[in-house]
Structures are given as structure tokens and as C-alpha cells.
Motif scaffolding. Structure first.
Motif, PDB file in Angstrom:
ATOM      1  N   TRP A   7       0.822  -1.214   0.000  1.00 17.89           N
ATOM      2  CA  TRP A   7       0.000   0.000   0.000  1.00 17.89           C
ATOM      3  C   TRP A   7       0.854   1.261   0.000  1.00 17.89           C
ATOM      4  O   TRP A   7       0.503   2.260  -0.627  1.00 17.89           O
ATOM      5  N   ARG A   8       1.976   1.243   0.688  1.00 20.73           N
ATOM      6  CA  ARG A   8       2.880   2.398   0.676  1.00 20.73           C
ATOM      7  C   ARG A   8       3.396   2.634  -0.741  1.00 20.73           C
ATOM      8  O   ARG A   8       3.394   3.764  -1.242  1.00 20.73           O
ATOM      9  N   GLY A  15      -0.608   7.921  -5.823  1.00 19.39           N
ATOM     10  CA  GLY A  15      -1.348   8.862  -4.983  1.00 19.39           C
ATOM     11  C   GLY A  15      -2.326   8.116  -4.083  1.00 19.39           C
ATOM     12  O   GLY A  15      -2.751   7.010  -4.405  1.00 19.39           O
ATOM     13  N   PRO A  16      -2.681   8.714  -2.942  1.00 12.61           N
ATOM     14  CA  PRO A  16      -3.515   8.004  -1.967  1.00 12.61           C
ATOM     15  C   PRO A  16      -4.914   7.662  -2.470  1.00 12.61           C
ATOM     16  O   PRO A  16      -5.445   6.603  -2.138  1.00 12.61           O
ATOM     17  N   ARG A  17      -5.517   8.510  -3.282  1.00 11.03           N
ATOM     18  CA  ARG A  17      -6.879   8.227  -3.754  1.00 11.03           C
ATOM     19  C   ARG A  17      -6.878   7.292  -4.953  1.00 11.03           C
ATOM     20  O   ARG A  17      -7.609   6.309  -4.981  1.00 11.03           O
ATOM     21  N   TYR A  18      -6.062   7.621  -5.965  1.00 11.31           N
ATOM     22  CA  TYR A  18      -6.073   6.817  -7.177  1.00 11.31           C
ATOM     23  C   TYR A  18      -5.558   5.400  -6.923  1.00 11.31           C
ATOM     24  O   TYR A  18      -6.009   4.454  -7.563  1.00 11.31           O
ATOM     25  N   SER A  19      -4.658   5.241  -5.970  1.00  9.91           N
ATOM     26  CA  SER A  19      -4.132   3.900  -5.686  1.00  9.91           C
ATOM     27  C   SER A  19      -5.258   2.960  -5.255  1.00  9.91           C
ATOM     28  O   SER A  19      -5.279   1.781  -5.644  1.00  9.91           O
ATOM     29  N   ARG A  20      -6.213   3.458  -4.478  1.00 11.09           N
ATOM     30  CA  ARG A  20      -7.351   2.627  -4.041  1.00 11.09           C
ATOM     31  C   ARG A  20      -8.292   2.327  -5.202  1.00 11.09           C
ATOM     32  O   ARG A  20      -8.782   1.205  -5.341  1.00 11.09           O
ATOM     33  N   VAL A  21      -8.535   3.323  -6.037  1.00  6.93           N
ATOM     34  CA  VAL A  21      -9.387   3.118  -7.210  1.00  6.93           C
ATOM     35  C   VAL A  21      -8.751   2.078  -8.129  1.00  6.93           C
ATOM     36  O   VAL A  21      -9.416   1.153  -8.600  1.00  6.93           O
ATOM     37  N   LEU A  22      -7.466   2.229  -8.381  1.00 11.00           N
ATOM     38  CA  LEU A  22      -6.748   1.303  -9.247  1.00 11.00           C
ATOM     39  C   LEU A  22      -6.780  -0.116  -8.687  1.00 11.00           C
ATOM     40  O   LEU A  22      -7.049  -1.083  -9.407  1.00 11.00           O
ATOM     41  N   ALA A  23      -6.535  -0.253  -7.395  1.00 11.79           N
ATOM     42  CA  ALA A  23      -6.525  -1.578  -6.755  1.00 11.79           C
ATOM     43  C   ALA A  23      -7.893  -2.249  -6.815  1.00 11.79           C
ATOM     44  O   ALA A  23      -7.982  -3.477  -6.898  1.00 11.79           O
ATOM     45  N   ASP A  24      -8.957  -1.450  -6.804  1.00 12.44           N
ATOM     46  CA  ASP A  24     -10.311  -1.996  -6.821  1.00 12.44           C
ATOM     47  C   ASP A  24     -10.875  -2.213  -8.220  1.00 12.44           C
ATOM     48  O   ASP A  24     -11.864  -2.935  -8.371  1.00 12.44           O
ATOM     49  N   SER A  25     -10.265  -1.592  -9.230  1.00 14.83           N
ATOM     50  CA  SER A  25     -10.909  -1.631 -10.542  1.00 14.83           C
ATOM     51  C   SER A  25     -10.088  -2.232 -11.679  1.00 14.83           C
ATOM     52  O   SER A  25     -10.667  -2.691 -12.660  1.00 14.83           O
ATOM     53  N   ILE A  49       1.626  -9.212  -6.706  1.00 17.20           N
ATOM     54  CA  ILE A  49       0.587  -8.276  -7.151  1.00 17.20           C
ATOM     55  C   ILE A  49       1.220  -6.953  -7.565  1.00 17.20           C
ATOM     56  O   ILE A  49       0.902  -6.392  -8.618  1.00 17.20           O
ATOM     57  N   TRP A  50       2.111  -6.443  -6.744  1.00 20.58           N
ATOM     58  CA  TRP A  50       2.777  -5.173  -7.034  1.00 20.58           C
ATOM     59  C   TRP A  50       3.520  -5.239  -8.362  1.00 20.58           C
ATOM     60  O   TRP A  50       3.417  -4.340  -9.198  1.00 20.58           O
ATOM     61  N   GLU A  51       4.255  -6.325  -8.584  1.00 22.63           N
ATOM     62  CA  GLU A  51       5.015  -6.452  -9.825  1.00 22.63           C
ATOM     63  C   GLU A  51       4.089  -6.587 -11.031  1.00 22.63           C
ATOM     64  O   GLU A  51       4.379  -6.036 -12.100  1.00 22.63           O
ATOM     65  N   ALA A  52       2.972  -7.279 -10.882  1.00 19.69           N
ATOM     66  CA  ALA A  52       1.994  -7.371 -11.969  1.00 19.69           C
ATOM     67  C   ALA A  52       1.419  -5.991 -12.289  1.00 19.69           C
ATOM     68  O   ALA A  52       1.257  -5.628 -13.460  1.00 19.69           O
ATOM     69  N   LEU A  53       1.118  -5.210 -11.256  1.00 16.12           N
ATOM     70  CA  LEU A  53       0.628  -3.844 -11.449  1.00 16.12           C
ATOM     71  C   LEU A  53       1.675  -2.977 -12.146  1.00 16.12           C
ATOM     72  O   LEU A  53       1.347  -2.205 -13.046  1.00 16.12           O
TER      73      LEU A  53
END
Length: 74
Positions: A7-8, A15-25, A49-53
Motif C-alpha cells: 500500500w505504501r 497517490g492516496p486516492r487513485y491507488s485505491r481506485v486502481l486496486a479496486d478496478s 501483485i505489485w510487480e503485476a501492477l
């Protein structure tokens, strides 16, 4: 990599907001079209997961380790 490190890295990179949107969508084809949030829930290793992203978002390899963190003073 711990989940907190995942998450860090996400927040530092996206960014704090887009990271959550990206992780969920964003469906990650490397992970069977799971989102990052779904993959975490299913117990897939955060580093995988991080490396795939990173690959899916064309993040340069030199940023895959995230930003340096200052060690805590004891």
C-alpha cells in the motif's frame, strides 16, 4: 513484501486516492483478471501483485522497489 509495503508503494506511485481506485478496478491479466484488492483477499503475495501492477502500468523497473524510507531512530 508486507501488505503495508504494498500500500505504501501504491500510494507513493499513484497517490492516496487513485491507488485505491486502481486496486479496486484494474483487472490484472497476469493474476487471472483479478484486481489487486481481490488478489490480496485471496492470499496472493503482495510482491507478486505489485510487480503485476507495475508491468501493467509500464512503471520503470527502477521504481519497483518504491521510495527509500528513513530508518527509525531508537
Amino acid at each position: 513484501m508486507k501488505i503495508s509495503d504494498f500500500w505504501r508503494n501504491m500510494e507513493n506511485e499513484f497517490g492516496p486516492r487513485y491507488s485505491r481506485v486502481l486496486a479496486d478496478s484494474m483487472a490484472l491479466t497476469e493474476l487471472g483478471s483479478l484486481t489487486a484488492a481481490q488478489a490480496l483477499d485471496r492470499g496472493i503475495k503482495p510482491k507478486q501483485i505489485w510487480e503485476a501492477l507495475c508491468r501493467a502500468q509500464d512503471i520503470p523497473a527502477e521504481r519497483w522497489l518504491g521510495v527509500d524510507i528513513e530508518p527509525k531512530q531508537s
